[in-house]
Design a protein around this motif. Structure first.
Motif, PDB file in Angstrom:
ATOM      1  N   GLU A  14     -10.390 -44.038 -35.089  1.00 44.70           N
ATOM      2  CA  GLU A  14      -9.469 -44.889 -35.888  1.00 44.70           C
ATOM      3  C   GLU A  14     -10.737 -45.766 -35.255  1.00 44.70           C
ATOM      4  OE1 GLU A  14      -7.763 -40.659 -36.208  1.00 44.70           O
ATOM      5  OE2 GLU A  14      -8.717 -42.346 -34.261  1.00 44.70           O
ATOM      6  N   HIS A  15     -11.558 -46.135 -34.177  1.00 46.13           N
ATOM      7  CA  HIS A  15     -11.771 -47.324 -33.638  1.00 46.13           C
ATOM      8  C   HIS A  15     -12.376 -48.477 -34.231  1.00 46.13           C
ATOM      9  CE1 HIS A  15     -16.015 -48.262 -35.449  1.00 46.13           C
ATOM     10  NE2 HIS A  15     -16.053 -47.002 -35.536  1.00 46.13           N
ATOM     11  N   GLU A  16     -11.878 -48.584 -35.448  1.00 43.26           N
ATOM     12  CA  GLU A  16     -12.165 -50.172 -36.313  1.00 43.26           C
ATOM     13  C   GLU A  16     -11.024 -50.841 -35.998  1.00 43.26           C
ATOM     14  OE1 GLU A  16     -13.297 -49.478 -39.963  1.00 43.26           O
ATOM     15  OE2 GLU A  16     -15.469 -49.619 -39.644  1.00 43.26           O
ATOM     16  N   TRP A  17      -9.411 -49.684 -36.144  1.00 44.90           N
ATOM     17  CA  TRP A  17      -7.800 -50.058 -35.799  1.00 44.90           C
ATOM     18  C   TRP A  17      -7.490 -50.034 -34.906  1.00 44.90           C
ATOM     19  CZ3 TRP A  17      -4.194 -46.591 -33.985  1.00 44.90           C
ATOM     20  CH2 TRP A  17      -3.073 -47.216 -33.556  1.00 44.90           C
ATOM     21  N   LEU A  18      -8.472 -49.828 -33.312  1.00 41.20           N
ATOM     22  CA  LEU A  18      -7.885 -50.306 -32.300  1.00 41.20           C
ATOM     23  C   LEU A  18      -8.745 -51.761 -31.893  1.00 41.20           C
ATOM     24  CD1 LEU A  18      -9.351 -46.678 -30.752  1.00 41.20           C
ATOM     25  CD2 LEU A  18      -6.593 -47.628 -30.974  1.00 41.20           C
ATOM     26  N   MET A  19      -9.807 -52.279 -32.695  1.00 41.37           N
ATOM     27  CA  MET A  19     -10.868 -53.204 -32.158  1.00 41.37           C
ATOM     28  C   MET A  19      -9.749 -54.254 -32.334  1.00 41.37           C
ATOM     29  SD  MET A  19     -14.843 -53.861 -33.184  1.00 41.37           S
ATOM     30  CE  MET A  19     -14.658 -53.428 -34.148  1.00 41.37           C
ATOM     31  N   ARG A  20      -9.352 -53.826 -34.031  1.00 44.51           N
ATOM     32  CA  ARG A  20      -9.127 -54.986 -34.264  1.00 44.51           C
ATOM     33  C   ARG A  20      -7.465 -55.639 -34.099  1.00 44.51           C
ATOM     34  NH1 ARG A  20      -8.128 -56.964 -40.687  1.00 44.51           N
ATOM     35  NH2 ARG A  20     -10.125 -55.651 -41.037  1.00 44.51           N
ATOM     36  N   SER A  21      -6.809 -54.412 -33.807  1.00 46.06           N
ATOM     37  CA  SER A  21      -5.235 -54.531 -32.793  1.00 46.06           C
ATOM     38  C   SER A  21      -5.849 -55.457 -31.342  1.00 46.06           C
ATOM     39  CB  SER A  21      -4.439 -52.960 -32.636  1.00 46.06           C
ATOM     40  OG  SER A  21      -4.731 -52.175 -33.070  1.00 46.06           O
ATOM     41  N   LEU A  22      -6.786 -55.053 -31.029  1.00 41.92           N
ATOM     42  CA  LEU A  22      -7.364 -56.383 -29.762  1.00 41.92           C
ATOM     43  C   LEU A  22      -7.317 -57.185 -29.903  1.00 41.92           C
ATOM     44  CD1 LEU A  22      -9.788 -53.301 -27.850  1.00 41.92           C
ATOM     45  CD2 LEU A  22      -6.798 -54.527 -27.097  1.00 41.92           C
ATOM     46  N   PHE A  23      -7.446 -57.805 -31.435  1.00 37.96           N
ATOM     47  CA  PHE A  23      -7.826 -58.861 -31.602  1.00 37.96           C
ATOM     48  C   PHE A  23      -6.231 -59.718 -32.408  1.00 37.96           C
ATOM     49  CE2 PHE A  23     -12.392 -58.208 -31.582  1.00 37.96           C
ATOM     50  CZ  PHE A  23     -12.869 -59.594 -31.275  1.00 37.96           C
ATOM     51  N   ALA A  24      -5.526 -59.119 -31.548  1.00 41.15           N
ATOM     52  CA  ALA A  24      -4.100 -59.858 -31.661  1.00 41.15           C
ATOM     53  C   ALA A  24      -3.647 -60.406 -30.797  1.00 41.15           C
ATOM     54  CB  ALA A  24      -3.103 -58.822 -32.467  1.00 41.15           C
ATOM     55  N   TYR A  25      -4.209 -59.956 -29.484  1.00 40.86           N
ATOM     56  CA  TYR A  25      -3.731 -60.425 -27.778  1.00 40.86           C
ATOM     57  C   TYR A  25      -4.677 -61.381 -28.399  1.00 40.86           C
ATOM     58  CZ  TYR A  25      -2.190 -55.819 -27.606  1.00 40.86           C
ATOM     59  OH  TYR A  25      -1.579 -54.512 -27.087  1.00 40.86           O
ATOM     60  N   ASP A  26      -3.803 -62.777 -27.342  1.00 42.82           N
ATOM     61  CA  ASP A  26      -4.649 -64.143 -26.715  1.00 42.82           C
ATOM     62  C   ASP A  26      -6.102 -63.884 -25.565  1.00 42.82           C
ATOM     63  OD1 ASP A  26      -2.901 -65.851 -28.443  1.00 42.82           O
ATOM     64  OD2 ASP A  26      -1.406 -64.770 -27.035  1.00 42.82           O
ATOM     65  N   LEU A  27      -5.916 -62.802 -24.882  1.00 42.11           N
ATOM     66  CA  LEU A  27      -6.192 -62.419 -23.570  1.00 42.11           C
ATOM     67  C   LEU A  27      -6.540 -61.289 -23.291  1.00 42.11           C
ATOM     68  CD1 LEU A  27      -7.686 -63.516 -20.661  1.00 42.11           C
ATOM     69  CD2 LEU A  27      -5.708 -63.235 -19.710  1.00 42.11           C
ATOM     70  N   VAL A  28      -7.720 -59.982 -23.246  1.00 41.66           N
ATOM     71  CA  VAL A  28      -7.924 -59.642 -22.727  1.00 41.66           C
ATOM     72  C   VAL A  28      -8.166 -58.748 -21.767  1.00 41.66           C
ATOM     73  CG1 VAL A  28      -8.696 -57.229 -23.419  1.00 41.66           C
ATOM     74  CG2 VAL A  28      -7.292 -58.548 -25.294  1.00 41.66           C
ATOM     75  N   GLY A  29      -7.700 -58.100 -20.506  1.00 42.46           N
ATOM     76  CA  GLY A  29      -8.702 -58.534 -19.158  1.00 42.46           C
ATOM     77  C   GLY A  29      -9.192 -56.890 -18.976  1.00 42.46           C
ATOM     78  N   PHE A  30     -10.344 -57.016 -18.218  1.00 44.35           N
ATOM     79  CA  PHE A  30     -11.063 -55.540 -18.412  1.00 44.35           C
ATOM     80  C   PHE A  30     -11.134 -55.851 -16.494  1.00 44.35           C
ATOM     81  CE2 PHE A  30     -12.492 -56.687 -22.086  1.00 44.35           C
ATOM     82  CZ  PHE A  30     -12.147 -55.223 -23.468  1.00 44.35           C
ATOM     83  N   GLN A  31     -11.254 -54.491 -15.425  1.00 43.47           N
ATOM     84  CA  GLN A  31     -11.238 -54.169 -14.418  1.00 43.47           C
ATOM     85  C   GLN A  31     -12.782 -55.222 -13.804  1.00 43.47           C
ATOM     86  OE1 GLN A  31      -9.470 -53.261 -12.796  1.00 43.47           O
ATOM     87  NE2 GLN A  31      -8.510 -51.536 -12.710  1.00 43.47           N
ATOM     88  N   GLY A  32     -13.378 -55.293 -14.544  1.00 42.83           N
ATOM     89  CA  GLY A  32     -15.365 -55.095 -14.046  1.00 42.83           C
ATOM     90  C   GLY A  32     -16.334 -56.231 -15.546  1.00 42.83           C
TER      91      GLY A  32
END
Length: 460
Positions: free
Chosen positions: A173-191
């Motif tokens: 389901e990786h394509e759906w997960l990636m599309r879901s992340l683009f629904a956010y305004d900001l995505v933060g990561f640890q590094g």
């Protein structure tokens, strides 16, 4: 000031200073805005009971913070939490494809619970709320909120590592997960390495294009990315180290091991933590540096974690065997090389244990950050500090360059680093500790929270 709404898999009382983890990280921001914290209650209801199966949102006020929680059915819990979050996403994001179970029922349950969270959260929102969603359990939450009309600014923070593109693409389901992340305004990561992994993944799998500094455009949306390494509340932890329980622990360890040097590992019992490799490295230390026999003791705390999962049961048996073998082969009547403790140690006592240890071994095979490394630094006596041996594959390694960085797969190299830590001159230890302490103070948990939220607040 906009109200902060925090969404996570679980909630705790943010007033409790001993809560640790996410509670410490968001407590200040929630209290400042009179915020709302939403998540799973931890309770599972009986689906055969008509009354309980229609449970709504449980709301309670704690000071000026509102806690809102929902219950889950047994099926939803098993599919969403055990099945997909911890049976698919956790192993894959930690590079363990061999341990992932790609059962389609799990993906359906994962989406169903995220839809439930969205439906229950939406009526509680105000138009100007800022929403901060946390971790891999809730990747699709923003997409589900957008689908039912939520126009608020929504940020997401991934606490665990972001895997390279080819590993991420192994999830059905990786394509759906990636599309879901683009629904956010900001995505933060640890590094920064996590930001790079996601950027390359989005470019290769979704033809995303960079439209500005750490901005990607895909699916008709622009997503802001950033590295926001989480820290600890340094002052609170220093205060904890001066508390009664920590001082008692330090005195007891100092007296009991007055003739020996302590090495320490503090982890959950998890296959990502590199525990067997660490025990092998300690065995190499005893084999190749015999002066440590009857002199160095490793205390390895491995608190229980997801014990219903087969992979964890296998790991526990492996650790029992490895530690028993070292103690049998090298132990003396008055010296046990490894003290392996499979239970929780109270947080108030940990600083004393950290301070009594000459070396901390933080050697995960992969970790989003690992705050034990930062807690160990904060707990040290600056006049005679212990030394941190840190995996280069922990997110903390991007910041803590003055630690002794190791490849945990290289057991001989790790043993050599442990020996170097044990024999390091005092001046070098002081200099390294001062630099490490300066960095964890500059990028503490308050910096992490405010820098992420300030960025999210400024997004048009």
């Amino acid at each position: 000031m906009s109200r902060l709404v925090v969404v996570s898999n679980r909630t705790v009382d943010p007033r409790k200073t001993a809560a640790g983890g996410l509670a410490v990280a968001v407590r200040e921001s929630l209290q400042r805005t009179g915020g709302l914290w939403f998540g799973w209650s931890g309770k599972i209801y009986d689906e055969s009971d008509e009354m309980t199966s229609r449970r709504g949102v449980h709301v309670q006020t704690l000071g000026n913070v509102t806690l809102a929680t929902v219950d889950l059915s047994q099926q939803d819990h098993d599919n969403y939490y055990l099945g997909y979050a911890n049976g698919v996403l956790w192993p894959v994001f930690h590079y363990r494809l061999d341990l992932a179970d790609f059962d389609t029922r799990f993906a359906a349950g994962y989406r169903r619970v995220n839809q439930l969270f969205a439906e229950k959260l939406l009526p509680l929102l105000r138009p100007d709320d800022i929403i901060w969603v946390h971790d891999y359990h809730l990747i699709p939450l923003a997409a589900e909120l957008r689908a039912i009309g939520c126009g608020n600014r929504i940020g997401f923070f991934l606490h665990i590592p972001m895997p390279p593109p080819m590993i991420m693409a192994a999830i059905p389901e990786h394509e759906w997960l990636m599309r879901s992340l683009f629904a956010y305004d900001l995505v933060g990561f640890q590094g920064q390495i996590d930001v790079e992994h996601f950027t390359h993944y989005a470019e290769s799998e979704a033809n995303a294009r960079q439209v500005g500094p750490q901005q990607l455009r895909a699916f008709n949306r622009t997503l802001r990315l950033g590295a926001y390494p989480i820290g600890i509340d340094v002052e609170e932890f220093v205060s904890l180290a001066n508390g009664k329980e920590a001082r008692e622990m330090f005195t007891r360890m100092r007296d009991e091991y007055s003739r020996r040097r302590l090495l320490l590992g503090v982890d959950r019992l998890d296959y990502s933590k590199g525990l067997p490799q660490r025990i092998h490295a300690f065995r190499e230390l005893l084999a190749h540096y015999p002066e440590n026999r009857d002199s160095a003791t490793l205390i390895q705390i491995a608190s229980p974690s997801r014990e219903s999962v087969a992979a964890y049961d296998d790991l526990r048996r492996q650790m029992d065997s490895l530690c028993g073998a070292i103690n049998g082969d090298y132990g003396e009547l008055d010296w046990m090389p490894v003290r392996y403790i499979h239970r929780h140690v109270a947080r108030k006592r940990l600083p004393g244990l950290y301070r009594a240890s000459k070396v901390a071994l933080v050697t995960p095979l992969r970790d989003g950050m690992n705050l034990v490394a930062k807690e160990f630094i904060a707990a040290q006596d600056p006049s005679d500090p212990g030394m941190l041996v840190l995996s280069r594959f922990a997110g903390a390694a991007e910041q803590l360059k003055e630690a002794l960085l190791v490849n945990p797969y290289d057991t001989q190299g790790t043993a050599h680093a442990i020996q170097r830590a044990l024999t390091m001159p005092l001046d070098e230890r002081r200099n390294r500790h001062a630099a490490l302490m300066k960095r964890i103070r500059e990028h503490d948990v308050h910096w992490w929270s405010s820098s992420f939220l300030d960025t999210l607040q400024d997004i048009p």
